[in-house]
Design a protein around this motif. Structure first.
Motif, PDB file in Angstrom:
ATOM      1  N   ILE A   1       0.838  -1.210   0.000  1.00 14.72           N
ATOM      2  CA  ILE A   1       0.000   0.000   0.000  1.00 14.72           C
ATOM      3  C   ILE A   1       0.868   1.254   0.000  1.00 14.72           C
ATOM      4  CG2 ILE A   1      -1.581   1.366   1.443  1.00 14.72           C
ATOM      5  CD1 ILE A   1      -2.855  -1.349   2.307  1.00 14.72           C
ATOM      6  N   LEU A   2       1.856   1.288   0.896  1.00 14.37           N
ATOM      7  CA  LEU A   2       2.717   2.469   0.997  1.00 14.37           C
ATOM      8  C   LEU A   2       3.573   2.649  -0.250  1.00 14.37           C
ATOM      9  CD1 LEU A   2       3.782   2.215   4.746  1.00 14.37           C
ATOM     10  CD2 LEU A   2       2.085   3.758   3.730  1.00 14.37           C
ATOM     11  N   SER A   3       4.002   1.566  -0.835  1.00 15.48           N
ATOM     12  CA  SER A   3       4.778   1.639  -2.069  1.00 15.48           C
ATOM     13  C   SER A   3       3.953   2.275  -3.179  1.00 15.48           C
ATOM     14  CB  SER A   3       5.235   0.243  -2.477  1.00 15.48           C
ATOM     15  OG  SER A   3       5.998   0.291  -3.648  1.00 15.48           O
ATOM     16  N   ASP A   4       2.693   1.888  -3.279  1.00 13.12           N
ATOM     17  CA  ASP A   4       1.800   2.504  -4.267  1.00 13.12           C
ATOM     18  C   ASP A   4       1.556   3.975  -3.945  1.00 13.12           C
ATOM     19  OD1 ASP A   4       1.500   0.165  -5.705  1.00 13.12           O
ATOM     20  OD2 ASP A   4      -0.486  -0.321  -4.887  1.00 13.12           O
TER      21      ASP A   4
ATOM     22  N   ILE B   1      10.958  -0.308   1.295  1.00 15.58           N
ATOM     23  CA  ILE B   1      11.727  -1.504   1.655  1.00 15.58           C
ATOM     24  C   ILE B   1      12.785  -1.155   2.711  1.00 15.58           C
ATOM     25  CG2 ILE B   1      13.406  -3.172   0.785  1.00 15.58           C
ATOM     26  CD1 ILE B   1      11.737  -3.059  -1.896  1.00 15.58           C
ATOM     27  N   ALA B   2      13.484  -0.044   2.526  1.00 12.36           N
ATOM     28  CA  ALA B   2      14.511   0.365   3.493  1.00 12.36           C
ATOM     29  C   ALA B   2      13.886   0.658   4.860  1.00 12.36           C
ATOM     30  CB  ALA B   2      15.261   1.588   2.979  1.00 12.36           C
TER      31      ALA B   2
ATOM     32  N   GLY C   1       4.610   3.225  10.715  1.00 11.61           N
ATOM     33  CA  GLY C   1       3.476   2.359  10.403  1.00 11.61           C
ATOM     34  C   GLY C   1       3.872   0.900  10.372  1.00 11.61           C
ATOM     35  N   LEU C   2       4.976   0.597   9.721  1.00 10.70           N
ATOM     36  CA  LEU C   2       5.433  -0.790   9.638  1.00 10.70           C
ATOM     37  C   LEU C   2       5.943  -1.295  10.984  1.00 10.70           C
ATOM     38  CD1 LEU C   2       7.070  -0.626   6.120  1.00 10.70           C
ATOM     39  CD2 LEU C   2       5.058  -1.969   6.756  1.00 10.70           C
TER      40      LEU C   2
ATOM     41  N   ALA D   1       6.247  -4.936  -1.880  1.00 13.62           N
ATOM     42  CA  ALA D   1       6.467  -3.517  -2.155  1.00 13.62           C
ATOM     43  C   ALA D   1       6.737  -3.270  -3.634  1.00 13.62           C
ATOM     44  CB  ALA D   1       7.619  -2.993  -1.305  1.00 13.62           C
ATOM     45  N   LEU D   2       7.457  -4.164  -4.262  1.00 12.47           N
ATOM     46  CA  LEU D   2       7.762  -4.000  -5.687  1.00 12.47           C
ATOM     47  C   LEU D   2       6.538  -4.261  -6.562  1.00 12.47           C
ATOM     48  CD1 LEU D   2      11.275  -5.693  -5.840  1.00 12.47           C
ATOM     49  CD2 LEU D   2      10.760  -3.244  -5.917  1.00 12.47           C
ATOM     50  N   MET D   3       5.680  -5.169  -6.146  1.00 11.71           N
ATOM     51  CA  MET D   3       4.495  -5.511  -6.927  1.00 11.71           C
ATOM     52  C   MET D   3       3.397  -4.466  -6.803  1.00 11.71           C
ATOM     53  SD  MET D   3       4.233  -9.544  -5.978  1.00 11.71           S
ATOM     54  CE  MET D   3       2.804  -9.898  -6.962  1.00 11.71           C
TER      55      MET D   3
END
Length: 188
Positions: free
Chosen positions: A26-29, A38-39, A107-108, A150-152
């Protein structure tokens, strides 16, 4: 090294279809920065696992070996039992206005710290002379699932057959938990 590999495998399996990977997607989007997410996930997971391992070092010496094994069995049984229920959609953190870095790491961290993986890390750390290996193993194992999520992105992540995978993994956790519990109670 046993704690490293056990934590790695347990965390990698537990994260499949779990909310932490889903939130990373979600955050990646949302931010369009999967590398940043990811980091921050790595940092958040290492902090959460480190706290769990530190608590394990405090609790471990107070427990007999059978009690340590029984505690690990309970952690695996709880993780396995939880896998039979569908994961709730994580809070999308839409109202958080603290920036990509802080939103991702906090959040994570919050989501990971309340995760069953941390109980497994605690119990593994309680049983080993090098508890930091449990934290490192769990962090790397979790990232094995969180990085692809995250990549997807969320849409592609949710297209995966997560429900049957969660159930199969839940069965594995329950079986290992039962075997460990029976061994700790000297019934096998």
């Amino acid at each position: 090294m046993d704690a490293l590999m056990a934590a790695f495998v347990a965390a990698a399996l537990a994260q499949v279809g779990d909310r932490t990977a889903w939130l990373a997607a979600i955050l990646s989007d949302r931010y369009g920065k999967p590398a940043l997410v990811i980091a921050m996930a790595a940092l958040a997971l290492l902090a959460a696992s480190g706290l769990a391992a530190a608590l394990g070092t405090v609790i471990g010496p107070k427990l007999a070996p059978n009690a340590q094994q029984l505690m690990l069995a309970l952690a695996l049984l709880l993780q396995g039992g939880g896998a039979f229920f569908p994961a709730k959609t994580p809070d999308r953190l839409d109202r958080w206005r603290i920036g990509a870095v802080a939103t991702a790491v906090l959040g994570l961290f919050i989501l990971a710290f309340g995760d069953g993986v941390q109980f497994i890390v605690l119990t593994l750390a309680a049983r080993t002379p090098v508890p930091a290996l449990a934290a490192v193993g769990a962090t790397i194992g979790s990232l094995v699932v969180i990085v692809p999520a995250a990549l997807m992105g969320e849409a592609a992540w949710l297209k995966l057959p997560l429900k049957p995978l969660r159930i199969a993994i839940g069965v594995v956790f329950v079986l290992f938990g039962l075997v460990l519990a029976l061994g700790a109670l000297r019934l096998v």
